[in-house]
Design an enzyme around this catalytic site. Structure first.
Site, PDB file in Angstrom:
ATOM      1  N   LYS A  84      16.162 -80.230 -78.500  1.00 44.62           N
ATOM      2  CA  LYS A  84      16.296 -78.877 -79.053  1.00 44.62           C
ATOM      3  C   LYS A  84      17.208 -78.070 -78.142  1.00 44.62           C
ATOM      4  CE  LYS A  84      13.894 -76.454 -75.859  1.00 44.62           C
ATOM      5  NZ  LYS A  84      14.408 -75.261 -75.117  1.00 44.62           N
ATOM      6  N   PRO A  93      17.750 -85.989 -71.168  1.00 47.16           N
ATOM      7  CA  PRO A  93      17.448 -85.777 -69.745  1.00 47.16           C
ATOM      8  C   PRO A  93      16.083 -85.118 -69.545  1.00 47.16           C
ATOM      9  CG  PRO A  93      19.668 -85.025 -70.261  1.00 47.16           C
ATOM     10  CD  PRO A  93      19.022 -85.342 -71.565  1.00 47.16           C
ATOM     11  N   VAL A  94      15.415 -85.479 -68.454  1.00 46.58           N
ATOM     12  CA  VAL A  94      14.079 -84.961 -68.151  1.00 46.58           C
ATOM     13  C   VAL A  94      14.197 -83.603 -67.443  1.00 46.58           C
ATOM     14  CG1 VAL A  94      11.950 -85.421 -66.865  1.00 46.58           C
ATOM     15  CG2 VAL A  94      13.168 -87.307 -67.980  1.00 46.58           C
ATOM     16  N   ALA A  95      13.269 -82.680 -67.767  1.00 46.30           N
ATOM     17  CA  ALA A  95      13.219 -81.343 -67.136  1.00 46.30           C
ATOM     18  C   ALA A  95      14.582 -80.662 -67.202  1.00 46.30           C
ATOM     19  CB  ALA A  95      12.728 -81.445 -65.689  1.00 46.30           C
ATOM     20  N   GLY A 113      15.524 -78.415 -69.994  1.00 46.96           N
ATOM     21  CA  GLY A 113      15.600 -77.283 -70.912  1.00 46.96           C
ATOM     22  C   GLY A 113      15.955 -77.694 -72.323  1.00 46.96           C
ATOM     23  N   LEU A 114      15.843 -79.010 -72.617  1.00 47.37           N
ATOM     24  CA  LEU A 114      16.195 -79.532 -73.934  1.00 47.37           C
ATOM     25  C   LEU A 114      14.975 -79.993 -74.724  1.00 47.37           C
ATOM     26  CD1 LEU A 114      19.383 -81.566 -72.901  1.00 47.37           C
ATOM     27  CD2 LEU A 114      19.305 -79.356 -74.084  1.00 47.37           C
ATOM     28  N   ASP A 155       7.072 -75.709 -76.762  1.00 45.82           N
ATOM     29  CA  ASP A 155       8.167 -76.127 -77.634  1.00 45.82           C
ATOM     30  C   ASP A 155       7.730 -77.142 -78.693  1.00 45.82           C
ATOM     31  OD1 ASP A 155      10.063 -74.530 -76.414  1.00 45.82           O
ATOM     32  OD2 ASP A 155      10.718 -76.084 -75.017  1.00 45.82           O
TER      33      ASP A 155
END
Length: 285
Positions: free
Chosen positions: A10, A94-96, A98-99, A136
């Site tokens: 997201k 990717p981890v951590a 903001g997606l 989220d």
């Protein structure tokens, strides 16, 4: 039998922090959309009553700290599922970053278990169950361009997806804890994007007007603490992005481009600056 579910990343086109609530959390108003960078989940029932999570990512826990594990426990309890469940997670987001990767994985687990066990749960049913997992997750269950309010549990899909375009995602080599960002926020110093104007532009399918109203209240804190995030945004704009904004609490910054050639130029310009650079498309509902 196995079920395969995609878990798209997201992005936040707009994120406004309105005020701090009496319960200590922050009231939010956001516009979210999804892009075609996605994790993949392979969900399989087991004969033994256990939960097994396997992943290609060495950064993720595979026990109760994992969002997928928590989702399975919630669904098993809510729908009295006696079978065990195995999930193979192919991690591409990717981890951590903001997606919303972990949240989208949880949402995909809700959808996948709903299909696997033919539970006939509605999106509203799954959203109610998802709130304890993460803010989220409700949006990711819907997965379409939406106005999101409250703590993230109020999701109002817009009449149209965001106008189709190319998105460049750039994540610097750092991870950011969202709870820590909110704990350090100074509400008096925040920038407040015009979420209503952004929503109107999307519903009118006005790409140029939409680019004028991207904004994120959390940018000021994250960019001050991590100047590289600000540098990425400035480089994107200098390379010709139509607009650029930080996603979530960061550190990923996204740029919007109508032309693929320009998106590729921005990505190439930033590949020497950051290792994790993606050129993706927006998803239509």
């Amino acid at each position: 039998m196995e079920i395969i579910e995609k878990a798209p990343a997201k992005i936040n086109l707009g994120l406004d922090v309105l005020y701090k609530r009496e319960d200590g959390y922050h009231e939010l108003e956001m516009i979210m959309s999804s892009v075609d960078l996605a994790d993949r989940l392979i969900i399989t029932p087991l004969k033994t009553n256990e939960i097994i999570i396997k992943t290609n990512s060495g950064f993720l826990p595979t026990d109760r700290k994992n969002n997928i594990y928590q989702t399975i426990e919630i669904m098993k309890h809510a729908f009295h599922i006696q079978q065990g469940i195995s999930v193979q997670l192919v991690k591409n987001i990717p981890v951590a970053a903001g997606l919303g990767g972990g949240s989208s994985d949880a949402a995909a687990t809700f959808r996948g278990l709903n299909r696997l066990f033919e539970l006939n749960a509605t999106k509203e049913d799954m959203v109610k169950l998802s709130v304890p997992i993460g803010t989220d997750v409700p949006y990711c269950i819907y997965g379409q361009t939406s106005l999101v309010k409250g703590l993230g549990e109020i999701v109002e899909p817009l009449t149209h997806s965001m106008p189709s375009c190319w998105v460049v995602l750039v994540k610097p080599k750092l991870s950011i804890s969202t709870p820590k960002v909110f704990a350090k926020l100074s509400l008096d110093e925040l920038y407040h994007p015009n979420i209503n104007a952004l929503k109107k532009a999307i519903e009118q399918q006005d790409y140029f007007e939409m680019t004028q109203h991207l904004g994120n209240s959390l940018e000021s804190y994250t960019m001050k603490k991590y100047p590289i995030v600000s540098e990425i945004k400035q480089k994107m704009l200098a390379f010709g992005a139509d607009a650029a904004v930080m996603s979530g609490s960061g550190p990923t910054v996204l740029a919007l481009c109508q032309k693929q050639s320009r998106a590729i130029r921005i990505a190439n310009g930033l590949k020497g600056f950051c290792q994790e650079v993606y050129v993706v498309r927006t998803l239509k509902d």
